[in-house]
Scaffold this motif. Structure first.
Motif, mmCIF file in Angstrom:
data_model
loop_
_atom_site.group_PDB
_atom_site.id
_atom_site.type_symbol
_atom_site.label_atom_id
_atom_site.label_comp_id
_atom_site.label_asym_id
_atom_site.label_seq_id
_atom_site.Cartn_x
_atom_site.Cartn_y
_atom_site.Cartn_z
ATOM 1 N N MET A 1 -20.809 92.035 18.173
ATOM 2 C CA MET A 1 -20.103 92.342 16.933
ATOM 3 C C MET A 1 -20.648 93.637 16.347
ATOM 4 N N SER A 2 -19.755 94.440 15.777
ATOM 5 C CA SER A 2 -20.189 95.622 15.026
ATOM 6 C C SER A 2 -19.893 95.394 13.558
ATOM 7 N N PHE A 3 -20.690 96.005 12.686
ATOM 8 C CA PHE A 3 -20.575 95.796 11.246
ATOM 9 C C PHE A 3 -20.604 97.131 10.511
ATOM 10 N N THR A 4 -19.913 97.162 9.398
ATOM 11 C CA THR A 4 -20.015 98.265 8.455
ATOM 12 C C THR A 4 -19.690 97.719 7.078
ATOM 13 N N SER A 5 -19.871 98.542 6.056
ATOM 14 C CA SER A 5 -19.616 98.120 4.676
ATOM 15 C C SER A 5 -19.069 99.288 3.883
ATOM 16 N N GLN B 1 -22.372 104.125 2.783
ATOM 17 C CA GLN B 1 -22.653 105.523 2.504
ATOM 18 C C GLN B 1 -23.036 105.781 1.053
ATOM 19 N N THR B 2 -22.849 104.802 0.172
ATOM 20 C CA THR B 2 -23.101 105.048 -1.258
ATOM 21 C C THR B 2 -24.400 104.436 -1.749
ATOM 22 N N SER B 3 -24.955 103.493 -1.022
ATOM 23 C CA SER B 3 -26.222 102.900 -1.417
ATOM 24 C C SER B 3 -27.365 103.664 -0.748
ATOM 25 N N THR B 4 -28.499 103.776 -1.438
ATOM 26 C CA THR B 4 -29.618 104.564 -0.917
ATOM 27 C C THR B 4 -30.159 103.983 0.381
ATOM 28 N N SER B 5 -30.234 102.668 0.456
ATOM 29 C CA SER B 5 -30.766 102.005 1.648
ATOM 30 C C SER B 5 -29.895 100.802 1.984
ATOM 31 N N VAL B 6 -29.605 100.654 3.271
ATOM 32 C CA VAL B 6 -28.779 99.545 3.747
ATOM 33 C C VAL B 6 -29.507 98.858 4.892
ATOM 34 N N SER B 7 -29.599 97.546 4.836
ATOM 35 C CA SER B 7 -30.136 96.773 5.953
ATOM 36 C C SER B 7 -29.319 95.504 6.123
ATOM 37 N N ILE C 1 -28.070 93.865 2.726
ATOM 38 C CA ILE C 1 -29.094 94.108 1.710
ATOM 39 C C ILE C 1 -28.991 95.565 1.274
ATOM 40 N N LEU C 2 -28.639 95.777 0.000
ATOM 41 C CA LEU C 2 -28.444 97.118 -0.541
ATOM 42 C C LEU C 2 -29.577 97.453 -1.502
ATOM 43 N N THR C 3 -30.075 98.656 -1.424
ATOM 44 C CA THR C 3 -31.091 99.144 -2.353
ATOM 45 C C THR C 3 -30.604 100.474 -2.924
ATOM 46 N N ASN C 4 -30.585 100.580 -4.261
ATOM 47 C CA ASN C 4 -30.104 101.815 -4.867
ATOM 48 C C ASN C 4 -31.255 102.778 -5.151
ATOM 49 N N ALA C 5 -30.918 103.899 -5.786
ATOM 50 C CA ALA C 5 -31.905 104.952 -6.013
ATOM 51 C C ALA C 5 -33.027 104.518 -6.942
ATOM 52 N N SER C 6 -32.790 103.488 -7.759
ATOM 53 C CA SER C 6 -33.817 102.984 -8.681
ATOM 54 C C SER C 6 -34.707 101.937 -8.035
ATOM 55 N N GLY C 7 -34.458 101.635 -6.775
ATOM 56 C CA GLY C 7 -35.243 100.619 -6.090
ATOM 57 C C GLY C 7 -34.761 99.211 -6.331
ATOM 58 N N CYS C 8 -33.619 99.061 -6.957
ATOM 59 C CA CYS C 8 -33.040 97.738 -7.216
ATOM 60 C C CYS C 8 -32.324 97.254 -5.958
ATOM 61 N N GLY D 1 -33.382 87.005 18.671
ATOM 62 C CA GLY D 1 -34.580 87.807 18.860
ATOM 63 C C GLY D 1 -34.509 89.185 18.255
ATOM 64 N N ALA D 2 -33.335 89.581 17.786
ATOM 65 C CA ALA D 2 -33.159 90.892 17.130
ATOM 66 C C ALA D 2 -32.188 90.690 15.980
ATOM 67 N N ASN D 3 -32.644 89.981 14.956
ATOM 68 C CA ASN D 3 -31.764 89.452 13.924
ATOM 69 C C ASN D 3 -31.520 90.409 12.766
ATOM 70 N N THR D 4 -32.215 91.525 12.703
ATOM 71 C CA THR D 4 -32.081 92.439 11.583
ATOM 72 C C THR D 4 -31.857 93.861 12.077
ATOM 73 N N SER D 5 -31.354 94.701 11.175
ATOM 74 C CA SER D 5 -31.142 96.108 11.508
ATOM 75 C C SER D 5 -31.146 96.931 10.232
ATOM 76 N N ASN D 6 -31.651 98.152 10.319
ATOM 77 C CA ASN D 6 -31.598 99.113 9.222
ATOM 78 C C ASN D 6 -30.519 100.169 9.446
ATOM 79 N N ASP D 7 -29.739 99.999 10.480
ATOM 80 C CA ASP D 7 -28.630 100.909 10.750
ATOM 81 C C ASP D 7 -27.499 100.598 9.770
#
Length: 566
Positions: free
Chosen positions: A415-419, A423-429, A462-469, A438-444
């Motif tokens: 399966m491939s995923f996107t959201s 592109q708008t959140s500072t960090s996506v995992s 899991i989204l993280t914005n510029a304020s670290g929230c 055995g490979a249950n997570t990704s930061n891509d």
């Protein structure tokens, strides 16, 4: 034509491995006279009972699995067992306010929820929005997990208010905008809700019609964001107007007002030649794609539909369609043997729009609201609820946005995923809900994952914005298993073409057992955990037909014949 239809069906199943709806926070609706409905995956909503008994607005909230947490009419708060919370009385909303309450989870928290309340207009009580906009906080860790109000209760934002409340995610997918509107003013007031709490410094947009104090009816009517947060619409019931605006989820600014007169002279005709009698608009809702606006006329029980693509008042008005909204009766019966008035509209998690008619035990349904014209399939609902009144629950618009998490079946268990927030959140995992892989997570931001088996999985973004929230959005998906592709012939003659017994998709089935036998039943090849990296090359087998037996986990057995040609 048949070929195209089959191709379309196959494409749908390929792109949509599971048909679960996107988010489940809006799965439970409580409204009217102890009425309610509950949504389910792949099924029509079912009627449920509630403890609320109210004329207009309510709000309810469920967890990300669709389990009811609590609901409110802006005055009292009930838990999932339909019991008033220990401190769940005395909120300063008004049960006869259009949007008496709106529940929003605090970003970054799994247990704290804000209840925003809007006072309302009650002429009989000489009460006119004096209590204003306020908020209270519910902690779901209290009362043994059933939730209760904290000491943060009835905190004033400003007063007086109108009856309008709406909320939508900010562009980062984490923070939230709460939208309000001042009374006797044209000012929108947008508050940011973050991991730190409610920002006391709102964004002000002075734009559009004044909700003027010359008529208290100007406070009444729904206000809605489009699911993607790019538009905002509201009705001003007393002024006979509907306003549509552009909204910027990054800044909270409201711009580009488009005023649609909610009254048309007798000489005005719509494209099909019919005339409008268009006053007192109450219900407002966008189609899921945000391109069509639906309105209800409270005094005439009609549903109106507008195409927003012209982008200007005259062009939008000229697209108007209307539908007779009253259920279970004919037009000439209204006010006599079939009383009732159209009220709120609300987009559901199934992508349909539901409309309420007071005094009736059911909801009208717009089955295909993205389709303009009669193809929207406006339907009069069967009677599956207790008595309705004018209101339906108010939800954050982002809970009704589909494809926040988008999954695609690439092949077999891959399966491939996107959201929309990649592109708008500072960090996506991502957490794929598949620890056995055995490979249950990704930061891509746009990952691919091979599932360990078919089944139902909960994917977490899991989204993280510029304020670290940091905040989490979940979606339940269904992964369907594929079958191995087993050849019926191979040619081990050393020419480098089709020399091996290569089974398609075998990498997805590392645990297996393969047996190949000749026509007399004698085993010529047998192995466990067969891999194409060490594929059978025919050995000393003569040309001819052989029988194979491939056993996969969960007892999945594949058998057949394969021909060896030298």
């Amino acid at each position: 034509m048949k070929r195209n239809l089959i191709h379309s069906i196959l494409l749908v199943f390929f792109l949509m491995p599971g048909t679960f709806w996107a988010q489940r926070e809006a799965w439970n609706w409580q409204f009217g006279n102890q009425s309610g409905i509950r949504f389910n995956d792949n099924a029509a909503p079912v009627g449920i009972t509630s403890a609320v008994n109210t004329l207009e607005g309510t709000s309810s909230i469920s967890d990300d699995m669709g389990n009811l947490l609590f609901y409110t009419d802006g005055v009292s708060v009930w838990n999932k067992n339909n019991q008033i919370m220990p401190h769940g009385v005395g909120l300063m909303g008004l049960a006869s306010s259009t949007h008496s309450a709106l529940i929003v989870r605090k970003p970054g928290s799994q247990n704290l929820y804000y209840i925003f309340t809007a006072d309302g207009n009650a002429n009989a009580l000489n009460h006119h929005m004096e209590n204003g906009y306020r908020y209270s906080i519910v902690d779901m860790n209290l009362d043994n997990g059933l939730g209760d109000l904290t000491d943060t209760k009835n905190i004033l934002l400003y007063a007086p208010s109108t009856e309008k409340l709406a909320a939508v995610k900010q562009a980062d997918g984490v923070n939230v905008w709460l939208m309000t509107h001042e009374w006797n003013s044209s000012r929108f007031v947008a508050y940011g809700l973050t991991c730190e709490g409610l920002d006391p410094n709102p964004v002000i947009s002075n734009v559009g019609e004044s909700h003027s104090a010359d008529d208290y009816y100007n406070a009444i009517g729904q206000m809605k964001f489009s699911p993607d947060g790019s538009r905002l619409a509201l009705s001003i019931l007393g002024k006979l107007r509907v306003q549509v605006f552009d909204f910027d989820p990054a800044t909270g600014m409201v711009t580009n007002p488009i005023n649609i007169l909610a009254y048309w002279p007798d000489g005005y005709t719509q494209p099909n030649g019919g005339g409008f009698d268009f006053e007192y608009v109450y219900g407002v809702e966008f189609s899921p794609n945000g391109k069509i606006l639906y309105l209800t006329k409270i005094d005439g029980s009609q549903l109106f539909q507008y195409d927003l693509s012209p982008g200007n008042a005259g062009g939008i008005a000229a697209t108007g369609n209307y539908f007779w909204i009253m259920p279970w009766c004919d037009e000439d019966q209204v006010g006599w043997s079939c009383p009732g008035y159209a009220g709120a509209l609300q987009l559901g998690p199934d992508g349909k729009i539901y409309g309420v008619v007071n005094h009736f035990s059911g909801l009208n349904v717009i089955a295909n609201p993205n389709v303009f014209g009669e193809g929207c399939n406006y339907e009069r609902s069967p009677k599956f609820t207790n008595q309705s009144n004018y209101g339906l629950p108010t939800f954050m618009a982002s809970h009704l946005r589909h494809n926040v998490i988008q999954e695609k079946k690439e092949e077999c268990l891959m399966m491939s995923f996107t959201s929309i927030y990649s592109q708008t959140s500072t960090s996506v995992s991502w957490d794929f809900g598949d620890p056995n892989s055995g490979a249950n997570t990704s930061n891509d931001p746009n990952p691919t994952h091979i599932y360990s088996d078919s089944g139902t999985y909960t994917v977490s973004l899991i989204l993280t914005n510029a304020s670290g929230c940091t905040d989490v959005i979940k979606k339940v998906i269904r992964v369907t298993v594929c079958d191995p592709v087993i050849p019926n012939i191979f040619t081990p003659n050393g020419d480098g073409v089709n020399d091996l017994f290569t089974i398609g998709y075998m990498s997805y089935f590392p645990q297996n057992e393969l047996v190949i036998a000749n026509r007399w039943g004698n085993t010529v090849f047998s192995t466990k955990n067969y891999s194409n990296d060490a594929a059978f090359d025919g050995g000393d087998c003569a040309e001819g037909v052989y029988f194979y037996r491939l056993l996969l986990p969960q007892g999945r057995l594949f058998s057949g014949f394969v021909t060896i040609v030298r």
